[in-house]
Design an enzyme around this catalytic site. Sequence first.
Site, mmCIF file in Angstrom:
data_model
loop_
_atom_site.group_PDB
_atom_site.id
_atom_site.type_symbol
_atom_site.label_atom_id
_atom_site.label_comp_id
_atom_site.label_asym_id
_atom_site.label_seq_id
_atom_site.Cartn_x
_atom_site.Cartn_y
_atom_site.Cartn_z
ATOM 1 N N LEU A 5 0.827 -1.211 0.000
ATOM 2 C CA LEU A 5 0.000 0.000 0.000
ATOM 3 C C LEU A 5 0.861 1.261 0.000
ATOM 4 C CD1 LEU A 5 -3.277 0.958 1.184
ATOM 5 C CD2 LEU A 5 -1.443 2.281 2.260
ATOM 6 N N THR B 180 1.954 -0.370 8.684
ATOM 7 C CA THR B 180 1.252 -1.268 9.605
ATOM 8 C C THR B 180 1.810 -2.689 9.604
ATOM 9 O OG1 THR B 180 -0.348 -1.837 7.904
ATOM 10 C CG2 THR B 180 -0.906 0.036 9.323
ATOM 11 N N LYS C 107 11.625 5.880 -1.740
ATOM 12 C CA LYS C 107 11.331 5.165 -2.984
ATOM 13 C C LYS C 107 9.878 4.706 -3.047
ATOM 14 C CE LYS C 107 14.299 1.735 -4.088
ATOM 15 N NZ LYS C 107 15.527 1.132 -4.586
ATOM 16 N N PHE D 131 0.282 -1.823 15.621
ATOM 17 C CA PHE D 131 -0.379 -2.420 14.452
ATOM 18 C C PHE D 131 0.075 -3.870 14.224
ATOM 19 C CE2 PHE D 131 -0.803 2.132 13.180
ATOM 20 C CZ PHE D 131 -2.173 2.156 12.978
ATOM 21 N N THR E 134 -1.905 -7.500 14.972
ATOM 22 C CA THR E 134 -2.822 -8.265 14.108
ATOM 23 C C THR E 134 -2.132 -8.821 12.857
ATOM 24 O OG1 THR E 134 -3.465 -6.104 13.241
ATOM 25 C CG2 THR E 134 -4.967 -7.128 14.823
ATOM 26 N N HIS F 131 19.077 -8.120 -2.151
ATOM 27 C CA HIS F 131 18.192 -7.649 -3.222
ATOM 28 C C HIS F 131 18.863 -7.751 -4.586
ATOM 29 C CE1 HIS F 131 16.415 -6.071 0.431
ATOM 30 N NE2 HIS F 131 15.303 -5.802 -0.229
#
Length: 398
Positions: A134, A156, A169, A196, A199, A281
């Site tokens: 998101l 979150t 980025k 957060f 959950t 990466h």
Amino acid sequence: MTPTATESFAPWRDRSEASRNRWTVTATRPVSYDVALCDGILDPANPALLRAVPRGVPPTARRLLVIDSEVHRHYGRSFTDYFERHSIPSATCVLDCDETTKHWGNVRTVLQALDRFGIDRRNEPIVAAGGGVLLDVVGFAGSLYRRGTPVVRVPTTLIGLVDAGIGVKTGVNFDEHKNRIGTYHAADRVVLDPAFLRTVDRRHLSNGLAEILKMALIGDRRLFDLLDWHGAGLLAAKFQRDGRHREAATEVLERSIGGMLDELQPNLWESSLERVVDYGHSFSPTLEMRALPELLHGEAVSIDMALSTLLAEARGLVTATERSRVLRLMRALELPISHPLCTSELLISALGDTTRHRGGRQRLPLPVGIGAARFVDDVDERELEVAGESLAELAKNG
Ligand SMILES: NC(=O)c1ccc[n+]([C@@H]2O[C@H](COP(=O)([O-])OP(=O)(O)OC[C@H]3O[C@@H](n4cnc5c(N)ncnc54)[C@H](O)[C@@H]3O)[C@@H](O)[C@H]2O)c1
């Protein structure tokens, strides 16, 4: 003679013959944003979210909340209650998020929501609440809409807290390629609240621990020891800062966030292609996309780090004892160290792709012991083949 107003604002009139048809434009734009680790940000008595507006904007400015659907399910009501309690007009856009939805379609959905809301791009921030997917999607949309709309990030997930939420980025996947389109768009504020994580499911926490382990392996031996002693406990306690693991949770989060920001700040726009935070990466983008949706981001990063550790061992940069400690910790953090798709064909193709994006040189970060790294440019196909096979063997033998 005193110049007239017209003359003083028209320096181009006096350009010399030689420079009349040649121009250089130079400008710098300062970047400054605050990242704050706080507790209980959804408590209406906590002013952190209220104050999370661009400088000079009143706290009661309208907000467009763009929120991950899972986060909305758990905390949507608390966000709207918070805004209502502070008389802040707001609207909400809910997005389904996982790696398979990290594409242009979701960016478009956010752009449409911004248009419908009629956002005032100078005075009304978007509040982005969710995980790395998101935050990347909304950051990208925010950077495009009217060439830049302010975003307040509220990560979150663990990856969001220690990595995706704190840099500049943004990006989404494009044509099977990981994060192939994207921008640099600094948030106006970043508000980090580990509550957060209560959950977040265990696998996604473990996924985030991979990025923390990365910071430990390349530059923070103390962080490695903390993960070694408390990693499994932190996973079980979901990083909550109110129980037995309170001190460890705080120190691990502070060290990894601080370490990441120390690495990012001097090279925000990645003008230097030698970035130690690229550790893990180099092979993982190709692996993650080929294995989609089976492997999560941090899981692919973990496999990349395990492989790089073996490459480093073969070059005498890491001892066999250090390699065992690293792989043992990965297992304790419930991270994979290998995957059937990790063939030498994939590794060679992945390194080729990464080399293209690193200006034609491998610039491959390899660990030196535990807590340091160096770059190499000369890893050959045979080394990759041997490391891949050894890793598969080690994974098979537990
Ligand atoms: N921009 C960057 O610098 C950067 C850095 C690292 C990673 N990333 C990106 O981050 C992404 C991975 O992020 P992620 O691991 O957070 O994945 P994610 O955003 O897909 O979130 C994981 C899952 O957790 C759910 N979720 C989110 N918050 C929750 C909560 N509090 N409670 C319950 N469920 C919750 C989501 O709905 C999702 O299903 C990758 O796409 C990666 O490329 C970006």
